[in-house]
Design an enzyme around this catalytic site. Sequence first.
Site, PDB file in Angstrom:
ATOM      1  N   VAL A 113      47.556  60.305  33.694  1.00  7.92           N
ATOM      2  CA  VAL A 113      47.303  60.319  35.136  1.00  7.92           C
ATOM      3  C   VAL A 113      48.548  59.953  35.933  1.00  7.92           C
ATOM      4  O   VAL A 113      48.677  60.327  37.104  1.00  7.92           O
ATOM      5  CB  VAL A 113      46.124  59.375  35.477  1.00  7.92           C
ATOM      6  CG1 VAL A 113      46.540  57.922  35.365  1.00  7.92           C
ATOM      7  CG2 VAL A 113      45.559  59.652  36.853  1.00  7.92           C
ATOM      8  N   TYR A 227      37.279  44.655  40.839  1.00 13.49           N
ATOM      9  CA  TYR A 227      36.437  43.543  40.383  1.00 13.49           C
ATOM     10  C   TYR A 227      36.989  42.269  41.013  1.00 13.49           C
ATOM     11  O   TYR A 227      38.208  42.110  41.150  1.00 13.49           O
ATOM     12  CB  TYR A 227      36.479  43.445  38.856  1.00 13.49           C
ATOM     13  CG  TYR A 227      35.743  42.247  38.285  1.00 13.49           C
ATOM     14  CD1 TYR A 227      34.348  42.205  38.276  1.00 13.49           C
ATOM     15  CD2 TYR A 227      36.430  41.162  37.749  1.00 13.49           C
ATOM     16  CE1 TYR A 227      33.663  41.122  37.756  1.00 13.49           C
ATOM     17  CE2 TYR A 227      35.761  40.076  37.220  1.00 13.49           C
ATOM     18  CZ  TYR A 227      34.376  40.051  37.227  1.00 13.49           C
ATOM     19  OH  TYR A 227      33.700  38.969  36.716  1.00 13.49           O
ATOM     20  N   TYR A 237      41.078  36.114  36.000  1.00 18.13           N
ATOM     21  CA  TYR A 237      41.027  37.368  36.751  1.00 18.13           C
ATOM     22  C   TYR A 237      41.572  37.217  38.178  1.00 18.13           C
ATOM     23  O   TYR A 237      42.720  37.554  38.439  1.00 18.13           O
ATOM     24  CB  TYR A 237      39.606  37.955  36.769  1.00 18.13           C
ATOM     25  CG  TYR A 237      39.648  39.452  36.990  1.00 18.13           C
ATOM     26  CD1 TYR A 237      39.546  40.326  35.919  1.00 18.13           C
ATOM     27  CD2 TYR A 237      39.850  39.995  38.255  1.00 18.13           C
ATOM     28  CE1 TYR A 237      39.630  41.697  36.101  1.00 18.13           C
ATOM     29  CE2 TYR A 237      39.938  41.358  38.445  1.00 18.13           C
ATOM     30  CZ  TYR A 237      39.831  42.211  37.376  1.00 18.13           C
ATOM     31  OH  TYR A 237      39.935  43.552  37.570  1.00 18.13           O
TER      32      TYR A 237
END
Length: 383
Positions: A113, A227, A237
Amino acid sequence: MPIKPQIHNNTVKHAHPLGCKKRIEKQIQRVKQATIHCNKRLRVLILGSSSGIGLASRIALTFGEANADTIGVSLDTNPTPHSEANAGYYNNQWFKHFAEIDGHTAVNIQGDVFSPQTKIEVIEAIETYFEGEVDLIVYSIASTKRRKPNSKEFWHAVIKPMNTPLHTNIIDFSDDSMSEVEIPPATDDEILSTKKVMGGEDWASWVETLINSESISNGCRTLAFSYIGPELTNPIYLEGTLGHAKVDLHQTSHSLNMELANFGGSAHAVVCKTLVTRASVVIPGLLPYLTCLESVLDSQNRNEDALSQMMHLFYEKLSDPDNIQTDSERLIRLDETELSSDIQLAVTEKLKKFTPEKLSSDLSYQSVKKQFLQLNGYNNDEE
């Protein structure tokens, strides 16, 4: 001879072809039973289409109310005379098979991609199959590396804290063990590299390339997935390299929104709940939380997998393009249930009792492991 999963670092290199077929079939039936087939025909480009949220988006859009034709881009391993391919390869093949049976255009492009050559192939496919325009661009990339322009070198994404070392528990699916590890803080170069791979720069590049090639329709929209998570996952995270990259993705959605407004379109980042995906199970420290979360949500009949989340997104959150539900930062939220105080309190209490000694007999863990295997074509009643 039966094909058995070979698990290493919570990844399965070789998938079960017929198990992948069964899983795609089941997901298609779920969508068909839950939605009304209609006459409109959305033309959709999905970047990262072979697994996880990207695949779920493709299924929900094709076999649901959008009645979509799709071009899917992904980079997967092909089968050889001596080994099976990865799950993404088979997912793409079976999706195309079932979509074409139902009369849909389903183009699979095998490519990186991040590569300029892939962009050229996509533009050619849009011209050939979509009369030169797309109505929706879905960006769902979870890559570990990105080649630097005009170079043989790569940026590599890392999953690390940003300021101080982190002690956390990791689970190994191969032997059902849980152990504590120390993860050192990321260097400045690692923070930048993760942002380059997982941030918004490539998303913006795709949209701008399609605009410049006049490959978007009037009213074209684009979505990218993100997220945030609760306080329990913040150290690895939100406060880590991945969270830093996702903040960049959120900011990119604002600039792209202004750009697409010139064409009557829009851009949004979509925040999902914690899901069992091939990407999520390799994040250090996330599996214990994910296991407890799945158990709590299942016990209250409030759980959603990736496909349920995408049906929620496309059939509810985005059902009225003039009245898209967002939070104060223009983020479309699919994580409201997960972040509710009662769910988080129950998960916190369950985590206190989640120990290595009880792991192999823990039904919640076994359920998550089964989902992980199903992502790779196993435990789908394929044998």
